[in-house]
Write a protein that holds these residues in place. Sequence first.
Motif, PDB file in Angstrom:
ATOM      1  N   LEU A   1       0.850  -1.191   0.000  1.00 57.93           N
ATOM      2  CA  LEU A   1       0.000   0.000   0.000  1.00 57.93           C
ATOM      3  C   LEU A   1       0.880   1.233   0.000  1.00 57.93           C
ATOM      4  CD1 LEU A   1      -2.716   1.523   0.344  1.00 57.93           C
ATOM      5  CD2 LEU A   1      -2.442   1.215   2.836  1.00 57.93           C
ATOM      6  N   VAL A   2       0.676   2.107  -0.988  1.00 57.14           N
ATOM      7  CA  VAL A   2       1.417   3.369  -1.077  1.00 57.14           C
ATOM      8  C   VAL A   2       0.420   4.482  -0.809  1.00 57.14           C
ATOM      9  CG1 VAL A   2       3.033   4.736  -2.438  1.00 57.14           C
ATOM     10  CG2 VAL A   2       2.827   2.279  -2.870  1.00 57.14           C
ATOM     11  N   GLU A   3       0.416   4.997   0.408  1.00 55.82           N
ATOM     12  CA  GLU A   3      -0.606   5.940   0.856  1.00 55.82           C
ATOM     13  C   GLU A   3      -0.032   6.823   1.961  1.00 55.82           C
ATOM     14  OE1 GLU A   3      -3.232   8.194   1.355  1.00 55.82           O
ATOM     15  OE2 GLU A   3      -4.311   6.578   0.313  1.00 55.82           O
ATOM     16  N   ASP A   4      -0.150   8.154   1.805  1.00 52.16           N
ATOM     17  CA  ASP A   4       0.423   9.048   2.808  1.00 52.16           C
ATOM     18  C   ASP A   4      -0.562   9.427   3.899  1.00 52.16           C
ATOM     19  OD1 ASP A   4      -1.107  10.554   0.980  1.00 52.16           O
ATOM     20  OD2 ASP A   4      -0.038  12.392   1.537  1.00 52.16           O
ATOM     21  N   ASP A   5      -1.845   9.120   3.729  1.00 44.22           N
ATOM     22  CA  ASP A   5      -2.863   9.474   4.722  1.00 44.22           C
ATOM     23  C   ASP A   5      -3.048   8.311   5.691  1.00 44.22           C
ATOM     24  OD1 ASP A   5      -5.330   9.846   6.103  1.00 44.22           O
ATOM     25  OD2 ASP A   5      -5.920  11.308   4.588  1.00 44.22           O
ATOM     26  N   PRO A   6      -2.710   8.478   6.983  1.00 52.41           N
ATOM     27  CA  PRO A   6      -2.845   7.376   7.943  1.00 52.41           C
ATOM     28  C   PRO A   6      -4.280   6.872   8.060  1.00 52.41           C
ATOM     29  CG  PRO A   6      -1.456   9.107   8.837  1.00 52.41           C
ATOM     30  CD  PRO A   6      -2.083   9.659   7.595  1.00 52.41           C
ATOM     31  N   GLY A   7      -5.264   7.782   7.937  1.00 50.30           N
ATOM     32  CA  GLY A   7      -6.663   7.366   8.042  1.00 50.30           C
ATOM     33  C   GLY A   7      -7.058   6.445   6.912  1.00 50.30           C
TER      34      GLY A   7
END
Length: 388
Positions: free
Chosen positions: A4-10
């Motif tokens: 998973l490449v995602e900068d938003d922790p939520g």
Amino acid sequence: MMLLVEDDPGDALLVEELVADVAQGLRLEWVRTLAEAGERLRVTVPDCVLLDLHLPDAQGLEALARIRAYNDQVAVVVMTGLDQERTGLDAVASGAQDYLVKGRVEPELFVRAVRYAIQRKQAERTSAALQASQMRAQENARLERGLLPTPLFGTERSVDVVARYRPGRAHSLLGGDFYDVVQAEDGLVHAVIGDVSGHGPDAAATGVALRLAWRTLVLSGITGQRQLRLLERVLLAERTDRQTFATATSLTLDPRTRRVHVWRAGHPGMLRQRGDELHWLDVPGGPALGFLPGRAEWTSHEVDLPDGAGLMLFTDGLFEGRVGTGGRRLGEEGLLELARVVPAERTDAFVDELIRRVEELAAAAGGLDDDLAILYLRWRADERGAGR
């Protein structure tokens, strides 16, 4: 495993919960930037990459392009915002396997999208491999037409020809082995067999050039030492490596006298067969083409070939293969011993059975390393040639 490449922790937490709910046992790794994703993809290939298109170090389709630059063998599912569905469609058109819209992802939809993305990528890889295989087959066919041509005979054919080629275990394409047979207007039959050092497209292309040059020279009436010198000039002009050389044996068979003139340039000897008798024939010769450019000498040697006899020429791949598990090579003596116990009633069956037995001996060592070519020439039983 999914990356998973995602900068938003939520958003990352939501994906982790989806995976935990519907894909138990599936490992999920989370990174926040494309740079981190690149580091992971250099050491491992996940089944699927879940990619947010808005990251600190890349935006939009640039993120997808960079992921594919890191590794284009992995399935990619992009994740877009509620108002960016068009971007998801553009991403699929640019190479992603599917897209998901954040806020609309149900567990079943998530699992289905990931599974289908992986299957689509596998289908793409299979299709690409099939296309590459078809291209290799087409290239092989083009090379085969150049290296292994149909003999050119006149109306009074005096020689039967059996020709065979087998690629070595490491080569999907032909190597530099070549042969040709041409009958001139005066009834003489000319034949050549040769082997360009090395493997792959460069050796094959050089072999094609030499074979075509040889046929042109024969049709122009040029034989013997002059022919070999001109072939060497072609080799020097066509080779891509100064270390490349070529061995060759060129023959002229006279159906009137049953004599054969042989010119040998560094090539192995040949087998002469008559009935159940089989002998190794090693005529004098000169160096391989390219060894002594412009300075080599090749002399002619005459060989008797009476009715019912045949000459078998071959490249060194036939006897240089390793046999058994000890690394011993078959060698010339081993080949002769093997050939002497092969039934010789029919020429084509003799050649095929000899190849089969050589390959069988080499199987324990992993098969033949080198390509092999065989050219068997025999007077036709119903022909004595013009002037007899």
